[in-house]
Design a protein around this motif. Structure first.
Motif, PDB file in Angstrom:
ATOM      1  N   MET A   1     -13.593  74.634  28.114  1.00  0.00           N
ATOM      2  CA  MET A   1     -12.512  73.673  28.008  1.00  0.00           C
ATOM      3  C   MET A   1     -12.308  73.322  26.529  1.00  0.00           C
ATOM      4  N   LYS A   2     -11.079  73.374  26.091  1.00  0.00           N
ATOM      5  CA  LYS A   2     -10.746  73.066  24.699  1.00  0.00           C
ATOM      6  C   LYS A   2     -10.670  71.549  24.514  1.00  0.00           C
ATOM      7  N   ILE A   3     -11.148  71.074  23.385  1.00  0.00           N
ATOM      8  CA  ILE A   3     -11.111  69.652  23.049  1.00  0.00           C
ATOM      9  C   ILE A   3     -10.115  69.442  21.917  1.00  0.00           C
ATOM     10  N   TYR A   4      -9.343  68.366  22.020  1.00  0.00           N
ATOM     11  CA  TYR A   4      -8.368  67.985  20.994  1.00  0.00           C
ATOM     12  C   TYR A   4      -8.757  66.604  20.486  1.00  0.00           C
ATOM     13  N   TYR A   5      -8.402  66.342  19.243  1.00  0.00           N
ATOM     14  CA  TYR A   5      -8.787  65.092  18.601  1.00  0.00           C
ATOM     15  C   TYR A   5      -7.577  64.391  18.008  1.00  0.00           C
ATOM     16  N   VAL A   6      -7.555  63.087  18.167  1.00  0.00           N
ATOM     17  CA  VAL A   6      -6.658  62.223  17.412  1.00  0.00           C
ATOM     18  C   VAL A   6      -7.580  61.438  16.495  1.00  0.00           C
ATOM     19  N   TYR A   7      -7.262  61.439  15.218  1.00  0.00           N
ATOM     20  CA  TYR A   7      -8.177  60.841  14.249  1.00  0.00           C
ATOM     21  C   TYR A   7      -7.425  59.912  13.298  1.00  0.00           C
ATOM     22  N   ILE A   8      -8.183  59.000  12.699  1.00  0.00           N
ATOM     23  CA  ILE A   8      -7.643  58.098  11.686  1.00  0.00           C
ATOM     24  C   ILE A   8      -8.504  58.242  10.435  1.00  0.00           C
ATOM     25  N   LEU A   9      -7.824  58.483   9.312  1.00  0.00           N
ATOM     26  CA  LEU A   9      -8.486  58.552   8.016  1.00  0.00           C
ATOM     27  C   LEU A   9      -8.130  57.310   7.214  1.00  0.00           C
ATOM     28  N   LYS A  10      -9.098  56.768   6.512  1.00  0.00           N
ATOM     29  CA  LYS A  10      -8.834  55.693   5.566  1.00  0.00           C
ATOM     30  C   LYS A  10      -8.708  56.340   4.193  1.00  0.00           C
ATOM     31  N   CYS A  11      -7.596  56.077   3.550  1.00  0.00           N
ATOM     32  CA  CYS A  11      -7.306  56.677   2.251  1.00  0.00           C
ATOM     33  C   CYS A  11      -7.829  55.793   1.124  1.00  0.00           C
ATOM     34  N   SER A  12      -7.920  56.355  -0.060  1.00  0.00           N
ATOM     35  CA  SER A  12      -8.446  55.615  -1.215  1.00  0.00           C
ATOM     36  C   SER A  12      -7.574  54.418  -1.577  1.00  0.00           C
ATOM     37  N   ASP A  13      -6.291  54.420  -1.176  1.00  0.00           N
ATOM     38  CA  ASP A  13      -5.415  53.284  -1.453  1.00  0.00           C
ATOM     39  C   ASP A  13      -5.410  52.266  -0.312  1.00  0.00           C
ATOM     40  N   LYS A  14      -6.372  52.394   0.618  1.00  0.00           N
ATOM     41  CA  LYS A  14      -6.575  51.473   1.748  1.00  0.00           C
ATOM     42  C   LYS A  14      -5.522  51.620   2.843  1.00  0.00           C
ATOM     43  N   THR A  15      -4.721  52.673   2.805  1.00  0.00           N
ATOM     44  CA  THR A  15      -3.795  52.954   3.899  1.00  0.00           C
ATOM     45  C   THR A  15      -4.507  53.854   4.905  1.00  0.00           C
ATOM     46  N   THR A  18      -3.002  58.941  10.463  1.00  0.00           N
ATOM     47  CA  THR A  18      -3.356  59.343  11.818  1.00  0.00           C
ATOM     48  C   THR A  18      -2.908  60.784  12.028  1.00  0.00           C
ATOM     49  N   GLY A  19      -3.796  61.598  12.590  1.00  0.00           N
ATOM     50  CA  GLY A  19      -3.474  62.995  12.810  1.00  0.00           C
ATOM     51  C   GLY A  19      -4.026  63.520  14.113  1.00  0.00           C
ATOM     52  N   PHE A  20      -3.706  64.778  14.385  1.00  0.00           N
ATOM     53  CA  PHE A  20      -4.096  65.475  15.606  1.00  0.00           C
ATOM     54  C   PHE A  20      -4.603  66.864  15.229  1.00  0.00           C
ATOM     55  N   THR A  21      -5.665  67.325  15.896  1.00  0.00           N
ATOM     56  CA  THR A  21      -6.211  68.657  15.622  1.00  0.00           C
ATOM     57  C   THR A  21      -7.073  69.124  16.786  1.00  0.00           C
ATOM     58  N   SER A  22      -7.372  70.410  16.789  1.00  0.00           N
ATOM     59  CA  SER A  22      -8.341  70.942  17.751  1.00  0.00           C
ATOM     60  C   SER A  22      -9.673  71.254  17.064  1.00  0.00           C
ATOM     61  N   ASN A  23      -9.725  71.060  15.748  1.00  0.00           N
ATOM     62  CA  ASN A  23     -10.961  71.287  14.997  1.00  0.00           C
ATOM     63  C   ASN A  23     -11.102  70.163  13.969  1.00  0.00           C
ATOM     64  N   LEU A  24     -11.758  69.107  14.359  1.00  0.00           N
ATOM     65  CA  LEU A  24     -11.838  67.904  13.525  1.00  0.00           C
ATOM     66  C   LEU A  24     -12.558  68.157  12.199  1.00  0.00           C
ATOM     67  N   GLU A  25     -13.662  68.847  12.256  1.00  0.00           N
ATOM     68  CA  GLU A  25     -14.434  69.101  11.028  1.00  0.00           C
ATOM     69  C   GLU A  25     -13.606  69.899  10.013  1.00  0.00           C
ATOM     70  N   GLN A  26     -12.965  70.963  10.473  1.00  0.00           N
ATOM     71  CA  GLN A  26     -12.148  71.799   9.589  1.00  0.00           C
ATOM     72  C   GLN A  26     -10.953  71.022   9.040  1.00  0.00           C
ATOM     73  N   ARG A  27     -10.302  70.259   9.903  1.00  0.00           N
ATOM     74  CA  ARG A  27      -9.108  69.520   9.473  1.00  0.00           C
ATOM     75  C   ARG A  27      -9.471  68.456   8.434  1.00  0.00           C
ATOM     76  N   PHE A  28     -10.581  67.759   8.637  1.00  0.00           N
ATOM     77  CA  PHE A  28     -11.012  66.758   7.662  1.00  0.00           C
ATOM     78  C   PHE A  28     -11.319  67.431   6.322  1.00  0.00           C
ATOM     79  N   VAL A  58      -3.881  68.504  25.805  1.00  0.00           N
ATOM     80  CA  VAL A  58      -3.173  68.508  24.534  1.00  0.00           C
ATOM     81  C   VAL A  58      -1.989  67.544  24.534  1.00  0.00           C
ATOM     82  N   GLY A  59      -1.233  67.491  25.622  1.00  0.00           N
ATOM     83  CA  GLY A  59      -0.063  66.616  25.683  1.00  0.00           C
ATOM     84  C   GLY A  59      -0.427  65.150  25.542  1.00  0.00           C
ATOM     85  N   PHE A  60      -1.507  64.744  26.172  1.00  0.00           N
ATOM     86  CA  PHE A  60      -1.941  63.353  26.083  1.00  0.00           C
ATOM     87  C   PHE A  60      -2.405  63.031  24.660  1.00  0.00           C
TER      88      PHE A  60
END
Length: 96
Positions: A1-15, A18-28, A58-60
């Motif tokens: 079963m494939k896993i998908y991720y929705v993630y939140i990054l905190k940027c250096s300017d404090k913003t 939010t993104g979506f990927t199937s490979n969190l480690e690679q995308r980060f 994936v749709g969700f």
């Protein structure tokens, strides 16, 4: 079963980004390395992965990413800090 991720990054300017990927480690890694010069995060490095959800559908995952992207910074911070009880009140519109 494939896993998908929705993630939140905190940027250096404090913003937050939010993104979506199937490979969190690679995308980060791609965000941190600045793979895409035109991306929101490129000039806001270094970045910190502060939150992620796992999905099997994936749709969700895509729908959730779109929803979170519309949220205010305060509402995203409540999610990041596991303050789920605050989310309904932060969703209500304030009328004068």
């Amino acid at each position: 079963m494939k896993i998908y991720y929705v993630y939140i990054l905190k940027c250096s300017d404090k913003t937050y980004y939010t993104g979506f990927t199937s490979n969190l480690e690679q995308r980060f890694f791609e965000h941190q390395e600045g793979k895409h010069i035109e991306s929101y995060t490129y000039k806001r490095r270094p970045l910190e992965l502060v939150f992620y959800f796992e999905f099997s559908e994936v749709g969700f995952a895509i729908d959730t990413e779109k929803q979170i992207k519309k949220w205010s910074k305060i509402k995203k911070e409540a999610l990041i800090n596991n303050e789920y009880e605050k989310l309904p009140n932060l969703a209500k519109k304030k009328f004068k």
